[in-house]
Scaffold this motif. Sequence first.
Motif, PDB file in Angstrom:
ATOM      1  N   VAL A  83     -65.353-108.962 -12.516  1.00 17.49           N
ATOM      2  CA  VAL A  83     -65.586-107.763 -13.334  1.00 17.49           C
ATOM      3  C   VAL A  83     -66.899-107.198 -12.825  1.00 17.49           C
ATOM      4  O   VAL A  83     -67.954-107.799 -13.008  1.00 17.49           O
ATOM      5  N   ARG A  84     -66.801-106.069 -12.133  1.00 20.65           N
ATOM      6  CA  ARG A  84     -67.986-105.539 -11.446  1.00 20.65           C
ATOM      7  C   ARG A  84     -68.570-104.371 -12.239  1.00 20.65           C
ATOM      8  O   ARG A  84     -67.849-103.485 -12.669  1.00 20.65           O
ATOM      9  N   ILE A  85     -69.874-104.415 -12.420  1.00 24.92           N
ATOM     10  CA  ILE A  85     -70.557-103.324 -13.131  1.00 24.92           C
ATOM     11  C   ILE A  85     -71.107-102.350 -12.097  1.00 24.92           C
ATOM     12  O   ILE A  85     -71.838-102.752 -11.198  1.00 24.92           O
ATOM     13  N   VAL A  86     -70.741-101.101 -12.228  1.00 23.38           N
ATOM     14  CA  VAL A  86     -71.286-100.092 -11.320  1.00 23.38           C
ATOM     15  C   VAL A  86     -72.001 -99.046 -12.172  1.00 23.38           C
ATOM     16  O   VAL A  86     -71.400 -98.467 -13.072  1.00 23.38           O
ATOM     17  N   ASN A  87     -73.281 -98.856 -11.899  1.00 22.98           N
ATOM     18  CA  ASN A  87     -74.015 -97.842 -12.660  1.00 22.98           C
ATOM     19  C   ASN A  87     -73.714 -96.458 -12.116  1.00 22.98           C
ATOM     20  O   ASN A  87     -73.753 -96.238 -10.914  1.00 22.98           O
ATOM     21  N   MET A  88     -73.413 -95.558 -13.022  1.00 26.87           N
ATOM     22  CA  MET A  88     -73.120 -94.192 -12.596  1.00 26.87           C
ATOM     23  C   MET A  88     -73.929 -93.235 -13.476  1.00 26.87           C
ATOM     24  O   MET A  88     -73.403 -92.654 -14.421  1.00 26.87           O
ATOM     25  N   PRO A  89     -75.245 -93.136 -13.191  1.00 27.29           N
ATOM     26  CA  PRO A  89     -76.057 -92.265 -14.036  1.00 27.29           C
ATOM     27  C   PRO A  89     -75.798 -90.794 -13.730  1.00 27.29           C
ATOM     28  O   PRO A  89     -75.252 -90.477 -12.676  1.00 27.29           O
ATOM     29  N   GLY A  90     -76.198 -89.957 -14.635  1.00 25.88           N
ATOM     30  CA  GLY A  90     -76.149 -88.527 -14.350  1.00 25.88           C
ATOM     31  C   GLY A  90     -75.424 -87.715 -15.397  1.00 25.88           C
ATOM     32  O   GLY A  90     -74.427 -88.147 -15.962  1.00 25.88           O
ATOM     33  N   GLY A  91     -75.996 -86.525 -15.626  1.00 26.17           N
ATOM     34  CA  GLY A  91     -75.368 -85.557 -16.527  1.00 26.17           C
ATOM     35  C   GLY A  91     -75.186 -86.091 -17.932  1.00 26.17           C
ATOM     36  O   GLY A  91     -74.266 -85.676 -18.634  1.00 26.17           O
ATOM     37  N   GLY A  92     -76.039 -87.012 -18.375  1.00 20.86           N
ATOM     38  CA  GLY A  92     -75.924 -87.559 -19.721  1.00 20.86           C
ATOM     39  C   GLY A  92     -74.564 -88.209 -19.947  1.00 20.86           C
ATOM     40  O   GLY A  92     -73.986 -88.109 -21.022  1.00 20.86           O
ATOM     41  N   GLY A  93     -74.017 -88.860 -18.919  1.00 17.74           N
ATOM     42  CA  GLY A  93     -72.734 -89.551 -19.053  1.00 17.74           C
ATOM     43  C   GLY A  93     -71.568 -88.738 -18.513  1.00 17.74           C
ATOM     44  O   GLY A  93     -70.476 -89.271 -18.299  1.00 17.74           O
ATOM     45  N   LEU A  94     -71.805 -87.436 -18.289  1.00 19.04           N
ATOM     46  CA  LEU A  94     -70.701 -86.581 -17.829  1.00 19.04           C
ATOM     47  C   LEU A  94     -70.275 -86.900 -16.400  1.00 19.04           C
ATOM     48  O   LEU A  94     -69.121 -86.694 -16.031  1.00 19.04           O
ATOM     49  N   LYS A  95     -71.209 -87.381 -15.606  1.00 20.85           N
ATOM     50  CA  LYS A  95     -70.890 -87.732 -14.222  1.00 20.85           C
ATOM     51  C   LYS A  95     -69.797 -88.812 -14.204  1.00 20.85           C
ATOM     52  O   LYS A  95     -68.765 -88.674 -13.556  1.00 20.85           O
ATOM     53  N   ALA A  96     -70.053 -89.892 -14.953  1.00 21.71           N
ATOM     54  CA  ALA A  96     -69.091 -91.000 -14.999  1.00 21.71           C
ATOM     55  C   ALA A  96     -67.792 -90.544 -15.658  1.00 21.71           C
ATOM     56  O   ALA A  96     -66.704 -90.932 -15.233  1.00 21.71           O
ATOM     57  N   ALA A  97     -67.902 -89.698 -16.701  1.00 21.28           N
ATOM     58  CA  ALA A  97     -66.702 -89.222 -17.403  1.00 21.28           C
ATOM     59  C   ALA A  97     -65.823 -88.398 -16.458  1.00 21.28           C
ATOM     60  O   ALA A  97     -64.606 -88.580 -16.406  1.00 21.28           O
ATOM     61  N   ASN A  98     -66.465 -87.510 -15.698  1.00 20.59           N
ATOM     62  CA  ASN A  98     -65.704 -86.696 -14.740  1.00 20.59           C
ATOM     63  C   ASN A  98     -65.072 -87.565 -13.668  1.00 20.59           C
ATOM     64  O   ASN A  98     -63.966 -87.303 -13.222  1.00 20.59           O
ATOM     65  N   HIS A  99     -65.804 -88.595 -13.279  1.00 19.53           N
ATOM     66  CA  HIS A  99     -65.293 -89.500 -12.248  1.00 19.53           C
ATOM     67  C   HIS A  99     -64.017 -90.181 -12.751  1.00 19.53           C
ATOM     68  O   HIS A  99     -62.998 -90.205 -12.072  1.00 19.53           O
ATOM     69  N   ILE A 100     -64.055 -90.703 -13.962  1.00 19.82           N
ATOM     70  CA  ILE A 100     -62.903 -91.450 -14.484  1.00 19.82           C
ATOM     71  C   ILE A 100     -61.746 -90.487 -14.798  1.00 19.82           C
ATOM     72  O   ILE A 100     -60.579 -90.851 -14.727  1.00 19.82           O
ATOM     73  N   TRP A 101     -62.084 -89.248 -15.132  1.00 16.61           N
ATOM     74  CA  TRP A 101     -61.064 -88.225 -15.411  1.00 16.61           C
ATOM     75  C   TRP A 101     -60.185 -88.008 -14.174  1.00 16.61           C
ATOM     76  O   TRP A 101     -59.028 -87.682 -14.259  1.00 16.61           O
ATOM     77  N   ARG A 102     -60.796 -88.208 -12.995  1.00 16.49           N
ATOM     78  CA  ARG A 102     -60.100 -87.853 -11.760  1.00 16.49           C
ATOM     79  C   ARG A 102     -59.595 -89.047 -10.952  1.00 16.49           C
ATOM     80  O   ARG A 102     -59.036 -88.833  -9.887  1.00 16.49           O
ATOM     81  N   VAL A 103     -59.801 -90.297 -11.417  1.00 17.56           N
ATOM     82  CA  VAL A 103     -59.397 -91.422 -10.552  1.00 17.56           C
ATOM     83  C   VAL A 103     -57.876 -91.445 -10.378  1.00 17.56           C
ATOM     84  O   VAL A 103     -57.126 -90.970 -11.223  1.00 17.56           O
ATOM     85  N   LYS A 104     -57.476 -92.015  -9.243  1.00 16.29           N
ATOM     86  CA  LYS A 104     -56.038 -92.048  -8.922  1.00 16.29           C
ATOM     87  C   LYS A 104     -55.322 -93.064  -9.816  1.00 16.29           C
ATOM     88  O   LYS A 104     -55.924 -94.052 -10.239  1.00 16.29           O
ATOM     89  N   PRO A 105     -54.018 -92.855 -10.071  1.00 13.09           N
ATOM     90  CA  PRO A 105     -53.280 -93.826 -10.880  1.00 13.09           C
ATOM     91  C   PRO A 105     -53.344 -95.208 -10.226  1.00 13.09           C
ATOM     92  O   PRO A 105     -53.318 -95.329  -8.997  1.00 13.09           O
ATOM     93  N   GLY A 106     -53.447 -96.207 -11.050  1.00 11.78           N
ATOM     94  CA  GLY A 106     -53.498 -97.576 -10.516  1.00 11.78           C
ATOM     95  C   GLY A 106     -54.902 -98.044 -10.171  1.00 11.78           C
ATOM     96  O   GLY A 106     -55.090 -99.169  -9.741  1.00 11.78           O
ATOM     97  N   SER A 107     -55.874 -97.159 -10.365  1.00  8.52           N
ATOM     98  CA  SER A 107     -57.254 -97.536 -10.047  1.00  8.52           C
ATOM     99  C   SER A 107     -57.750 -98.616 -11.023  1.00  8.52           C
ATOM    100  O   SER A 107     -57.397 -98.597 -12.202  1.00  8.52           O
ATOM    101  N   PRO A 108     -58.574 -99.564 -10.530  1.00 10.44           N
ATOM    102  CA  PRO A 108     -59.065-100.609 -11.435  1.00 10.44           C
ATOM    103  C   PRO A 108     -60.303-100.175 -12.223  1.00 10.44           C
ATOM    104  O   PRO A 108     -60.981-101.000 -12.810  1.00 10.44           O
ATOM    105  N   GLU A 109     -60.605 -98.863 -12.212  1.00  8.70           N
ATOM    106  CA  GLU A 109     -61.870 -98.416 -12.803  1.00  8.70           C
ATOM    107  C   GLU A 109     -61.737 -98.063 -14.287  1.00  8.70           C
ATOM    108  O   GLU A 109     -60.771 -97.434 -14.701  1.00  8.70           O
TER     109      GLU A 109
END
Lengths: 353, 169, 500
Positions: A83-109
């Motif tokens: 279980v890997r922790i990856v820090n994704m700072p930025g945009g008050g959390g919006l950076k990580a939210a946008n990232h997860i919004w767009r991940v491909k199906p089947g992604s382990p994220e």
Amino acid sequence: MKNKIENAVENEVEKTRRKLMFAGAMAPVVMSMPGRVFAQAGGGYYKDKVIIINVAGGASGGHTRFARLLQPYLQKHSGAREVRIVNMPGGGGLKAANHIWRVKPGSPEIFFGNVSTLLLAPLAGSPGAQSLDPVKFNYLGRVTSEPRVLCVGGKSAIKTIQDVQKLKRPFVYPSQGTDEDFYTMAVLGDALGFKVKAVTGYEGNADTSLAVIKGDGDGHITGWSESLGPIRSGDKNPILMVTSQPSPDYPQIPIATNIVPAAKRATVQAMATILETHRSYIGPPNMDPQAIAAFRAVVTAALSDPELLAESKKNERLVSPMDGVTQQKRITELAKSSASLAPILVAAVKDIQ
Amino acid sequence: MKISRHAQENVASVLLLAFFAGVIVLCQDFGPRARMIPLPLAVFGIVLTLIQMAWHNFGSPEELQMDMISVQAPTIPAAETPAAPVKKPSRQGEAAAYGMIAVLLALTFAAGVMPAAFLFTAGYFMVTRYCSWRLSLVYAAVLTVSLYLLFVVALQMQPYHGLLAPLFQ
Amino acid sequence: MIEAILAGLTALLTPQALLFMLIGVVYGLVIGILPGLGGVVAMALLLPFTYGFETAATLALLLGAHIATIWGDSVTSILFSVPGSAKGLALCFDGYPMTKKGQAKRALAASATGALLGGIIGAIFLALCIPLIRPVILALGPSEYLMMALWGLTVIATFSEGSLMKGLTASVLGVLVAFIGMDVVTATPRFTFGSEFLMDGISFPVAMIGLFAVSEMMKLAIKGTPIVDRSLVKEESTVWQGVQDAFRHWWLVARSSLLGLWIGVLPGVGASVAGLAAYAQAVQTSKTPERFGKGAVEGVIAPDATMGANEGGGLMPTLAFGIPGGESMAILLVAFIGLGVVPGPDMLTKNLDLVFSMVWIIVIANIAVTVIGLGITPWLARLPSLQANLMVPIVLAVCFVGAYATRGHIEDVVVAAVFGIVGYLMDKYHYSRANFVIGMVLAVMIERNLHISLTLYGRDFLLERPIALAMLLFVLVTAALPFVRNWRRKRRQAAGAAAP
């Protein structure tokens, strides 16, 4: 007393030593048969897989602290290889939210962060949040929810929330920017009928705390644990809580929903409920239903693990779980009921521009 | 076609003017507080660049070289650095340097961060004939493994796998 | 007080605490040397390993690692002009020219000794100033921070090589680049062109990797000779010379340490600004400011002494108010909670022994870093004379990985490459890269604190904040001092020439 502490420390060191020795001895065994040591939640869906937790924030932030607390227990109950922790700072959390919004199906994220950001940022029309639809994310379980508290300086003439309402000038509110506390203050000002002068640009919670202690600002909103130290020492004085339950330690602090006029109650309640969604695991919109069910089960199992509960208590990182299914339902309802907040939030942002 | 240094300086100034003008145009979309500092600064940048251009084209060389240090203190003592033969960068040399950066960037995007480090170092050693191709591969492998151990294993960096990664899955 | 000082030291003298400190120091040195990674990363990664150990050992591990990153950052700034993180920036200005002059050993040793003396002086003054800490933190605010940033800005004049106009233009460019991203004051995205990546702005360490390291490697590749060509420039300096330098400039070290201590005490100012302010102070008080930027040893000693002392100061808001003064202190606060330590005003009265334990950790860790540092300096000093064809690909590969590792965004690699080319062109046409980064570091601090001051106190905020007004006068005087000194010198020379 001192001996007691020393004994406790010694015991703890001894325990850790034993744990390390045990871990060392067991490592080859565990590695050769991954996932067989513990019964796995979620039907073993994640067995031998890698789970990536994208934490919305930097390495020193509160989200990371909770993510790291949960990390070994997620691994234990999922049987995942890592279980890997990856820090994704930025945009008050919006950076990580946008990232997860767009991940491909089947992604382990999986996203770990503040749900309120996902709800409030689109309502306020924040740039970077326009494409997000909070209802379409998959909510996998809440880890913790901390009551938010409005504090004034210990030496301030303002002693109660009624004093704020009686102020003949705007309430000066130091803030780092348009975070959930900034929006909460705007909603409180609107509901309780006082003007708020937001002073944005502070470096973070440390900076706004000092501004309040010094008297540069009248008060600010933070998580309960962040203000606990200064409250205990008398540097800050809590005057209002934005939550649904009173604090057991400070029952005298009024709760926002109880004191606002009836006409505004629904708005403040919506805000309080949004804030209570807090730190959660969130999956992408296209997540496999099997994975959703499995991860929800893993989170529930991890959060009821007695070892985790003991560790969380010891480190003052208290958990307050909510299962993913309930959370999903709650957020779908919230998205509908919180529309009344939008004009208040938009006006608050316009004010600082 | 050879462009003189004088003309190159003017091209640099024109590019700067365009940059500052662009900032001024973009600032028009911001509120008064958001543009409070960038807008006047961009105007200041234009003024500075125009003065620089004027000095460069119409002033005396002494004025052009006006150095703040020379304003602050008497003439600088003779250069302390031992005189090395100053070699002017050749145009081919410069092009190769730009190319080197472009290649590393392209490799990083195509193959990912760690494989790019390996390919680039090995390739560089071979192209410059720093050492034999076998040694090049060994040096590059040692570097890449060290980087992997430090950044990925010890510091838990999640490596970028590159645009070509799906082809190998 | 003396009891607390001794109790603080005794708690540290256990095998576990000393071993943990050594591990922390070695680990911190490695992290510091890697580009793009600073002390925060070092501490965050150590945190999970700290549960269940002695309080002193845990703090020794965390603080030891943090302290060691300071000199680790300086090493690469001095040898390759590659700042390990934002803190190491000021070391590039004179450290790298010293390396090019064949004085790498002297520079590295001066830097390590400067940091050691800064750490010790900072710790001593910290212990003496404990009663003053709370009042000072409460007395200074955004307007005073603004003045401090303006002071840092006065260094620009020093680096305007070639033309003052070009020097100023470079700083304006740096300031404007710093404004790329979401403006938190007004919630306005500026110069982002709708890009999600640019919303977070240009990462400062990544920009530095590009401007300094990548562009230097481009120059090296074109030249084809090592940074230091031993056939032309012999390494004539010694480690001992550097150590002596730091002691010879004791007054500069003392001033810089005090500056660093107080900048550390103020939350929200930061170590990179501390380094620049120290450099500004060294230039402005020097009788020969023209030597700076060309390899003056004072330009190495002052920032390192300041950063050495800065760490002790940074502990104070964390201990006195339970408010972390920076990211690394936030991590320390987490460790405190895990250890059952409750920061707050009581720390400075009832738990003084723990405070002194930390002061001792700073001192001992600094000594350990310096001993290790001086020991490895002769080997480190050989690196710049490696052949260009070996150095260029290795440094470039490390820089690109480092740029990516800073935030885990692949776009940052593009930023490093673009800034590398921009840095090369700036160097070629004599637009100072140092001024660019100074503008970049100070821009946001100046803008934020100006906005806060205006909103809180109105346009005449200087009249409301007498300390800020006094600081502004100080900034103006120190900025004008070299001009006045020069004018008087010229007048004297003219008078001398006129006399028969």
